[in-house]
Motif scaffolding. Structure first.
Motif, PDB file in Angstrom:
ATOM      1  N   TYR A  40      -8.265   2.525 -50.381  1.00  0.00           N
ATOM      2  CA  TYR A  40      -8.449   3.806 -50.633  1.00  0.00           C
ATOM      3  C   TYR A  40      -7.382   4.120 -51.897  1.00  0.00           C
ATOM      4  O   TYR A  40      -7.659   5.241 -52.537  1.00  0.00           O
ATOM      5  CB  TYR A  40      -8.362   5.003 -49.791  1.00  0.00           C
ATOM      6  CG  TYR A  40      -9.471   4.754 -48.799  1.00  0.00           C
ATOM      7  CD1 TYR A  40     -10.727   5.290 -49.518  1.00  0.00           C
ATOM      8  CD2 TYR A  40      -9.619   4.331 -47.387  1.00  0.00           C
ATOM      9  CE1 TYR A  40     -12.072   5.170 -48.429  1.00  0.00           C
ATOM     10  CE2 TYR A  40     -10.866   4.036 -46.843  1.00  0.00           C
ATOM     11  CZ  TYR A  40     -11.935   4.716 -47.286  1.00  0.00           C
ATOM     12  OH  TYR A  40     -13.085   4.583 -46.231  1.00  0.00           O
ATOM     13  N   VAL A  41      -6.167   3.708 -51.687  1.00  0.00           N
ATOM     14  CA  VAL A  41      -5.082   4.513 -52.640  1.00  0.00           C
ATOM     15  C   VAL A  41      -5.500   4.325 -54.063  1.00  0.00           C
ATOM     16  O   VAL A  41      -6.216   3.442 -54.682  1.00  0.00           O
ATOM     17  CB  VAL A  41      -3.815   3.560 -52.170  1.00  0.00           C
ATOM     18  CG1 VAL A  41      -3.922   2.224 -52.873  1.00  0.00           C
ATOM     19  CG2 VAL A  41      -2.620   4.310 -53.148  1.00  0.00           C
ATOM     20  N   GLY A  42      -5.131   5.495 -54.735  1.00  0.00           N
ATOM     21  CA  GLY A  42      -5.362   5.526 -56.126  1.00  0.00           C
ATOM     22  C   GLY A  42      -6.804   6.532 -56.174  1.00  0.00           C
ATOM     23  O   GLY A  42      -6.736   7.259 -57.184  1.00  0.00           O
ATOM     24  N   GLY A  43      -7.429   6.549 -55.189  1.00  0.00           N
ATOM     25  CA  GLY A  43      -8.755   7.550 -55.479  1.00  0.00           C
ATOM     26  C   GLY A  43      -9.590   7.024 -56.141  1.00  0.00           C
ATOM     27  O   GLY A  43     -10.556   7.822 -56.750  1.00  0.00           O
ATOM     28  N   ASN A  44      -9.771   5.854 -56.710  1.00  0.00           N
ATOM     29  CA  ASN A  44     -10.811   5.452 -57.735  1.00  0.00           C
ATOM     30  C   ASN A  44     -11.561   4.403 -57.103  1.00  0.00           C
ATOM     31  O   ASN A  44     -12.260   3.858 -57.931  1.00  0.00           O
ATOM     32  CB  ASN A  44     -10.087   4.931 -59.070  1.00  0.00           C
ATOM     33  CG  ASN A  44      -9.359   6.144 -59.738  1.00  0.00           C
ATOM     34  OD1 ASN A  44     -10.094   7.112 -59.898  1.00  0.00           O
ATOM     35  ND2 ASN A  44      -8.195   6.075 -60.133  1.00  0.00           N
ATOM     36  N   THR A  45     -11.596   3.960 -56.047  1.00  0.00           N
ATOM     37  CA  THR A  45     -12.292   2.888 -55.278  1.00  0.00           C
ATOM     38  C   THR A  45     -13.636   3.343 -54.943  1.00  0.00           C
ATOM     39  O   THR A  45     -14.167   3.962 -54.214  1.00  0.00           O
ATOM     40  CB  THR A  45     -11.753   2.252 -54.167  1.00  0.00           C
ATOM     41  OG1 THR A  45     -10.259   2.066 -54.280  1.00  0.00           O
ATOM     42  CG2 THR A  45     -12.508   1.156 -53.544  1.00  0.00           C
ATOM     43  N   ALA A  46     -14.770   3.092 -55.791  1.00  0.00           N
ATOM     44  CA  ALA A  46     -16.171   3.199 -55.709  1.00  0.00           C
ATOM     45  C   ALA A  46     -16.875   2.308 -54.738  1.00  0.00           C
ATOM     46  O   ALA A  46     -17.815   2.677 -54.168  1.00  0.00           O
ATOM     47  CB  ALA A  46     -16.763   3.311 -56.955  1.00  0.00           C
ATOM     48  N   LEU A  47     -16.658   1.140 -54.668  1.00  0.00           N
ATOM     49  CA  LEU A  47     -17.197   0.070 -53.843  1.00  0.00           C
ATOM     50  C   LEU A  47     -15.897  -0.938 -53.445  1.00  0.00           C
ATOM     51  O   LEU A  47     -15.166  -1.205 -54.193  1.00  0.00           O
ATOM     52  CB  LEU A  47     -18.143  -0.764 -54.308  1.00  0.00           C
ATOM     53  CG  LEU A  47     -19.571  -0.166 -54.501  1.00  0.00           C
ATOM     54  CD1 LEU A  47     -20.452  -1.044 -55.268  1.00  0.00           C
ATOM     55  CD2 LEU A  47     -20.081   0.371 -53.469  1.00  0.00           C
ATOM     56  N   ALA A  48     -15.926  -1.505 -52.199  1.00  0.00           N
ATOM     57  CA  ALA A  48     -14.995  -2.421 -51.839  1.00  0.00           C
ATOM     58  C   ALA A  48     -15.901  -3.383 -50.731  1.00  0.00           C
ATOM     59  O   ALA A  48     -16.785  -3.210 -50.341  1.00  0.00           O
ATOM     60  CB  ALA A  48     -13.654  -1.719 -51.109  1.00  0.00           C
ATOM     61  N   SER A  49     -15.090  -4.394 -50.266  1.00  0.00           N
ATOM     62  CA  SER A  49     -15.479  -5.236 -49.505  1.00  0.00           C
ATOM     63  C   SER A  49     -16.088  -4.501 -48.332  1.00  0.00           C
ATOM     64  O   SER A  49     -15.295  -3.454 -48.061  1.00  0.00           O
ATOM     65  CB  SER A  49     -14.401  -6.348 -49.013  1.00  0.00           C
ATOM     66  OG  SER A  49     -14.998  -7.010 -47.935  1.00  0.00           O
ATOM     67  N   PRO A  50     -17.429  -4.769 -47.603  1.00  0.00           N
ATOM     68  CA  PRO A  50     -18.211  -5.809 -47.777  1.00  0.00           C
ATOM     69  C   PRO A  50     -19.115  -5.804 -48.805  1.00  0.00           C
ATOM     70  O   PRO A  50     -20.367  -6.376 -49.108  1.00  0.00           O
ATOM     71  CB  PRO A  50     -18.612  -5.790 -46.455  1.00  0.00           C
ATOM     72  CG  PRO A  50     -19.187  -4.515 -46.071  1.00  0.00           C
ATOM     73  CD  PRO A  50     -17.836  -3.817 -46.564  1.00  0.00           C
ATOM     74  N   ASP A  51     -19.026  -4.947 -49.794  1.00  0.00           N
ATOM     75  CA  ASP A  51     -20.202  -4.843 -50.989  1.00  0.00           C
ATOM     76  C   ASP A  51     -19.860  -5.928 -51.843  1.00  0.00           C
ATOM     77  O   ASP A  51     -18.886  -6.634 -51.774  1.00  0.00           O
ATOM     78  CB  ASP A  51     -19.967  -3.348 -51.675  1.00  0.00           C
ATOM     79  CG  ASP A  51     -20.529  -2.082 -50.734  1.00  0.00           C
ATOM     80  OD1 ASP A  51     -21.517  -2.230 -50.345  1.00  0.00           O
ATOM     81  OD2 ASP A  51     -19.621  -1.243 -50.768  1.00  0.00           O
ATOM     82  N   ASP A  52     -21.000  -6.193 -52.519  1.00  0.00           N
ATOM     83  CA  ASP A  52     -20.908  -7.428 -53.528  1.00  0.00           C
ATOM     84  C   ASP A  52     -19.902  -7.568 -54.358  1.00  0.00           C
ATOM     85  O   ASP A  52     -19.409  -8.412 -54.511  1.00  0.00           O
ATOM     86  CB  ASP A  52     -22.346  -7.569 -54.092  1.00  0.00           C
ATOM     87  CG  ASP A  52     -23.604  -7.978 -53.242  1.00  0.00           C
ATOM     88  OD1 ASP A  52     -23.685  -9.012 -52.923  1.00  0.00           O
ATOM     89  OD2 ASP A  52     -24.301  -6.885 -52.743  1.00  0.00           O
ATOM     90  N   ALA A  53     -19.517  -6.338 -54.947  1.00  0.00           N
ATOM     91  CA  ALA A  53     -18.291  -6.382 -55.878  1.00  0.00           C
ATOM     92  C   ALA A  53     -17.491  -5.252 -55.866  1.00  0.00           C
ATOM     93  O   ALA A  53     -17.865  -4.267 -54.870  1.00  0.00           O
ATOM     94  CB  ALA A  53     -18.901  -6.329 -57.311  1.00  0.00           C
ATOM     95  N   GLY A  54     -16.061  -5.304 -55.795  1.00  0.00           N
ATOM     96  CA  GLY A  54     -15.296  -4.309 -55.644  1.00  0.00           C
ATOM     97  C   GLY A  54     -15.519  -3.270 -56.857  1.00  0.00           C
ATOM     98  O   GLY A  54     -15.586  -3.956 -58.028  1.00  0.00           O
ATOM     99  N   VAL A  55     -15.456  -2.070 -57.011  1.00  0.00           N
ATOM    100  CA  VAL A  55     -15.933  -1.212 -58.110  1.00  0.00           C
ATOM    101  C   VAL A  55     -14.635  -0.198 -58.431  1.00  0.00           C
ATOM    102  O   VAL A  55     -14.275   0.416 -57.298  1.00  0.00           O
ATOM    103  CB  VAL A  55     -17.011  -0.429 -58.043  1.00  0.00           C
ATOM    104  CG1 VAL A  55     -17.123   0.489 -59.197  1.00  0.00           C
ATOM    105  CG2 VAL A  55     -17.990  -1.502 -58.250  1.00  0.00           C
ATOM    106  N   ILE A  56     -13.950  -0.095 -59.268  1.00  0.00           N
ATOM    107  CA  ILE A  56     -12.777   0.801 -59.541  1.00  0.00           C
ATOM    108  C   ILE A  56     -13.282   1.625 -60.865  1.00  0.00           C
ATOM    109  O   ILE A  56     -13.493   1.135 -61.919  1.00  0.00           O
ATOM    110  CB  ILE A  56     -11.529   0.131 -59.757  1.00  0.00           C
ATOM    111  CG1 ILE A  56     -11.096  -0.666 -58.464  1.00  0.00           C
ATOM    112  CG2 ILE A  56     -10.354   0.823 -60.251  1.00  0.00           C
ATOM    113  CD1 ILE A  56     -10.456   0.209 -57.652  1.00  0.00           C
TER     114      ILE A  56
END
Lengths: 83, 775, 251
Positions: B460-476
């Protein structure tokens, strides 16, 4: 150069999760004689020159004020060690 | 006289100066112990026109190691630079060769990312090895001028039930978390694979991504005569001396005396301060060139900075701040102490540079300056101990055209198909058998829930995580004003690559491409980490050559350039190499991360239609299902890059136009695993039927559920979008079949006519595996 | 900050006047990680975020202070133990104890700093399971009268982010009894105690209600799409609470 050793231990009434983990691991390695482990911290303060009473008093104060937190820890030992 | 002065005097007395080397040509030197071969040592003598000094020998040995020089792979790696179209170059601002590649994101933004291995250090000391892997890759990103914004870590360990696996995974995961969490970098994904081929040689790869404005891009070069050279950050100690050369040029053969070096110990706090301090330097334009210190430490930093610049460099080694005053000049040059940077600063910026160091309480020392001699001169207390052309150290290392040949056993391996094997007999066919097989698959080591690992990382840190594991891709998210952002996925399948290195590497690329597209992002660039065995083994060399050829061919077809990466060789236990494991990291771009597609449906998606895109073939060889039956043989699934491109375009457009609410790519574990994961993502059930699929593709229910055919994805389409979605797939002539609907009331995954799998039962099996083995 | 600059830590003040006119300080120590998130949360609540550097001794006329999470000084001695002695902390302690009762919120490492500073009782030790843990965590609002919780209903359950290594709240029995009796347990863990904290305590307040500390992170749950489960915004109430407090209070 002489060093002042400060030993800090978690207070007896505070659960020490690291010690608890260690005591759990000991019997798995065949060390069955130990019923309790508590993990503390040892600080070594090196002094350039002689350790005077005044310097020792400073070390005691630093131990109480910075090196330990009286809510969870006790300073159990402050002593001079010569090399 | 102080101890430090005494030590300097002592060292000076024994100093092997350039002048001394010139008059003592016959002095015996430990070049073999330092990992150089006879021909390589001869080459050093030829380049210098005399024997090297001890310090020069240290530099050449470490910089000419496999790890630093890529001497076995360079001939093949050229293909990544050769097979590039104009279209692929369009957005590449900095390509292969710098610390990390830089890709244009538009609006003045750029992104830099790179993946690297830290395999050997992790085997020796899992916590510090993995931690310093994160530290090193993050410094690569900083030295490009970027703010690091996220990390990822593909991990491969030995068998899940082997006693040593617990030691390695506990240490490695805690090390990645302990270091990355302390830097304030969200960990947004990665991989976790268990296979006994990695038992004596786990793979810990680390990826970092950073963002910057175009004008902030920094390069590692030392230019401008009279500019000052400064070393800052942590002090130099005896960490990992010779790590770069010895670790990567010798296999861990038990019969030879161990030359394993001291492990590097990381200090994430020092690195966090270094990040902020460097960004402040960049903001004030206070550095002309910058280079992080990683493998080969000062040897690498000075020779790369000097050779990439337009002149030479002269430094005084006694100015280096030491943690251990007993280090020799050679050791100082080779030390891999962490959290250090070297920069070139123009004289007018010295004051401002020092003020920034003081603000962040970072130690620094001025070592010397840029010259116009074209030489790299290193002095010890005024005496010249290194006088070299820096290019010969940094770039003109030896090159090997290692012999390679298709292994004799490859044909037999490929002929041993799963369905023809004993393991492939008695495949599940009834509903009850299929259900039990799916639960077993979802609980298996490679397919089980990974939150035991990912919950040890801050996402969560940074407040810019739009997707993370277990989704298909990490999105920032990169730009808070526009929502523009990036997606990242890493993939590799060692089993596929073992069966067919050329296509296996392409399958890794295809999966990473598919994952990024499934999240809704447009794939843009690749970084790869090629983990292989010993290049001196012609079988392994063939795997490496084939994998690079396959990967570079496929990059050209998909239009995504390789912008950087790393090759890790000698990954083997004794004479047994790991499966060839080319890990591909794909970067994609979102105009607005708000359009991202999660990998599962929520309860409010009740009634949405589930579609399968792509064609299902009978492809079980190398699959996870075959793996849990203990079989590995045959040929991996077919590669169809044209289909991957069309599928990607459909997924990206459907996401952009709001036609799909969730999507998940099909890869390991096939359709069964994809449906299971989608249902478990938010704990919402579904009803599907396989009949249309089986009839169209001519497969049975077992194959439909567990085949690992490529270029496929499951999507959830709102009822209102079904016509538009079907029209789009039809217009692109891409196969699509309706599987069923999301059923929020059911709490089960129902495969009609086959089984009804309660999600609680599935979740329990899926989540129990890692805690069962690792606590 | 110009439009083309990256937000550097320690420099994220918004130039435009914020909606409420309130100025809320965010303290940055070496090793602080969540300062940009805290500043964003403050801006989203409608106030101006003001960067406060640990080494300075000027509170810059802020109306309230957030001490964000991270690993100040690497947490190498004890979490928060060294940060406590920063010049900025002396100012904050004085202002919090003064008649003006400066509102102070300590999050995670900030909570640890507040206990080390003796603004709040007790301390934090390593999680009982010894691992770093990051998850979406349900809390119950046990006291909605503090400066930082007045926008919640008493007993309301909220989901925000939990992430820590040293999150196990401990204090002696007498202190724990007093905290409960005086309503000074501000937030408690619901469903599952993630770190072994005594009496499920997630956060506490001082007697005056101006100083609140908690381990979980409200600043990571303020913007839809980037919070718990990618949807949650339950943490915004902390920051709107202090604005309400400031408007209804001395302002």
């Amino acid at each position: 150069m002489p060093r002042i050793v400060v030993d800090v231990m978690p207070k007896p009434e505070i659960l020490d999760p690291q010690g608890k983990a260690i005591v759990g691991a000991l019997p798995r390695l065949g060390f069955t004689a130990f019923s309790q482990v508590r993990q503390g911290k040892r600080f070594e303060l090196t002094v350039d020159g002689e350790v005077t009473e005044e310097i020792l008093a400073q070390a005691r104060e630093a131990a109480e004020k910075l090196l330990s937190n009286p809510v969870i820890e006790d300073v159990v030992n402050v002593e001079v060690v010569a090399d | 006289m102080s101890a430090a002065e005494q030590s300097t005097q002592q060292k000076k007395f024994n100093m092997d100066t350039v002048a001394n080397a010139a008059v003592t040509p016959d002095t015996e030197l430990p070049w073999a112990e330092l990992g150089l071969k006879q021909n390589e040592f001869d080459e050093v003598v030829k380049v210098l026109g005399r024997r090297p000094t001890a310090a020069e020998l240290a530099m050449y040995s470490v910089m000419w190691s496999e790890h630093c020089s890529y001497k076995s792979s360079k001939n093949h790696l050229r293909q990544f630079g050769d097979k590039v179209s104009e279209e692929m170059k369009k957005d590449m601002l900095v390509g292969i060769g710098e610390n990390a590649g830089v890709t244009n994101l538009g609006d003045g933004w750029a992104v830099t990312f790179k993946i690297e291995s830290h395999n050997s250090p992790t085997m020796i000391e899992p916590y510090q090895g993995a931690a310093t892997g994160i530290g090193g890759i993050v410094r690569d990103i900083i030295s490009m001028g970027a703010r690091p914004v996220a990390v990822m870590d593909p991990l491969r360990f030995g068998a899940i039930d082997h006693p040593d696996t617990a030691r390695v995974i506990h240490g490695a995961v805690a090390g990645i978390g302990g270091y990355g969490n302390s830097l304030g970098l969200p960990n947004i994904g990665g991989e976790m694979v268990f296979d006994s081929v990695y038992q004596g040689n786990p793979l810990v790869n680390a990826l970092a991504v950073g963002v910057m404005r175009h004008e902030d891009i920094r390069l590692a070069n030392a230019s401008g005569k009279g500019n000052k050279v400064v070393l800052f950050g942590a002090r130099t100690g005896g960490d990992g001396i010779g790590g770069a050369s010895i670790l990567s040029s010798e296999s861990f053969d038990d019969t030879k005396p161990s030359k394993r070096p001291a492990v590097q110990v990381g200090d994430p706090f020092a690195e966090k301060v270094l990040i902020e301090c460097c960004l402040e330097l960049f903001k004030g334009s206070l550095v002309e060139g910058i280079q992080d210190l990683g493998a080969a430490g000062i040897s690498c930093a000075t020779s790369e900075l000097a050779s990439n610049g337009d002149g030479g460099m002269e430094v005084e080694l006694t100015s280096v701040l030491l943690r251990d005053p007993t280090l020799t000049p050679g050791e100082i040059l080779m030390s891999e102490s962490q959290e250090r940077m070297m920069a070139v600063v123009s004289p007018e910026n010295i004051e401002a540079f020092e003020a920034t160091m003081d603000k962040w309480a970072v130690e620094y020392s001025w070592l010397g300056e840029v010259t116009d001699t074209g030489r790299l001169i290193i002095k010890w207390d005024g005496e010249v101990i290194v006088d070299v052309d820096p290019r010969t150290v940094a770039h003109d290392g030896p090159l090997y055209d290692r012999p390679y040949a298709r292994p004799e056993w490859q044909d037999a391996l490929q002929a041993d198909t799963f369905k023809s094997s004993e393991a492939g007999a008695n495949l599940p066919s009834t509903g009850a058998e299929l259900k039990a097989a799916l639960v077993e698959l979802m609980a298996s080591p490679n397919m089980c829930d990974k939150s035991w690992i990912t919950n040890q990382y801050d996402r969560y840190v940074g407040g810019n995580t739009a997707l993370a594991s277990p989704d298909d891709a990490g999105v920032i998210r990169v730009d808070e004003k526009t929502g523009m952002g990036v997606a990242l996925a890493t993939d590799a399948n060692g089993r596929y690559t073992f069966l067919d290195p050329y296509h296996g590497a392409q399958l890794a690329l295809a999966e990473a491409y598919r994952n990024v597209a499934t999240s809704g992002a447009v794939p843009m660039a690749v970084s790869d980490c090629l983990n292989f065995g010993s290049p001196e083994d012609s079988d392994v060399m063939w795997q490496l050559a084939e994998a690079i050829r396959g990967l570079s061919d496929a990059c050209l077809v998909l239009g995504v350039p390789v912008t950087g990466g790393n090759v890790s060789l000698y990954n083997q236990t004794g004479s047994t190499p790991i499966h060839p494991t080319p890990v591909v990291a794909m970067l994609g771009k979102f105009d607005d991360v708000d359009r991202r597609t999660p990998s599962g449906w929520r309860a409010d998606a009740d009634g949405q239609a589930l579609y399968l895109l792509g064609t299902t073939f009978d492809e079980l060889d190398g699959s996870e299902f075959a793996n849990i039956r203990g079989h590995l043989g045959g040929l991996p699934p077919k590669v169809d890059l044209a289909a991957e491109k069309t599928l990607g375009a459909i997924l990206i457009n459907a996401s952009r136009d709001g036609m799909i609410d969730s999507a998940h790519d099909l890869s390991e574990g096939g359709l069964g695993a994809a449906l299971g994961e989608m249902a478990l993502r938010f704990g919402v059930g579904a009803r599907v039927a396989l009949d249309d699929l089986c009839e169209r593709d001519g497969v049975d229910a077992f194959t439909a559920l567990f085949s690992e055919s490529q270029a496929r994805a499951v999507v959830a389409v709102p009822r209102s979008e079904e016509v538009r979605f079907n029209d789009m797939a039809t217009a692109r002539q891409f196969p699509v079949v309706r599987l069923g609907v999301v059923d929020a009331a059911s709490n089960s995954l129902e495969v009609q006519g086959q089984f009804d799998l309660d999600l609680n039962e599935l979740r329990e099996a899926h989540e129990a595996t890692l805690p069962k083995y690792f606590g | 900050m110009s439009a083309t600059e990256l937000p550097l830590i320690g420099d994220y003040s918004t130039p435009a006047a914020a909606l409420s006119g309130a100025r809320i300080g965010v303290v940055t120590f070496p090793g602080t990680l969540d300062d940009r998130d805290a500043a964003r949360a403050i801006r989203m609540a409608g106030a101006e975020a003001v960067s406060l550097w640990h080494g300075d001794a000027d509170l810059s006329n802020v109306d309230a202070v957030v001490i964000p999470g991270g690993f100040s000084y690497g947490d190498y001695l004890r979490a928060g133990a060294i940060a406590r002695f920063a010049p900025m902390m002396s100012k904050i302690v004085d202002a919090a104890n003064s008649d003006a009762k400066l509102p102070v919120l300590g999050i995670c490492n900030g909570f640890q700093i507040l206990t080390e500073s003796h603004l709040l009782p007790g301390s934090m030790i390593k999680n009982d399971h010894l691992k770093f843990l990051c998850r979406d965590q349900v809390l119950r609002v046990e006291n909605n009268t503090t400066a930082w919780s007045n926008q919640y209903a008493q007993g309301e359950e909220i989901t925000i982010v939990l992430k820590n290594q040293d999150g196990q709240y401990v204090a002696d029995e007498k202190t724990l009894d007093a905290l409960e009796a005086e309503g000074r347990v501000a937030f408690s863990y619901v469903g599952w105690n993630p770190n072994g904290s005594r009496r499920n305590i997630a956060g506490i307040t001082n007697a005056a209600g101006n100083v609140v500390g908690l381990m979980p992170h409200p600043e990571h749950a303020v913007e839809a799409g980037f919070g718990p489960d990618h949807t949650g915004t339950d943490g915004l109430g902390f920051f709107t609470s202090v604005l309400t407090h400031l408007v209804g209070g001395q302002k």
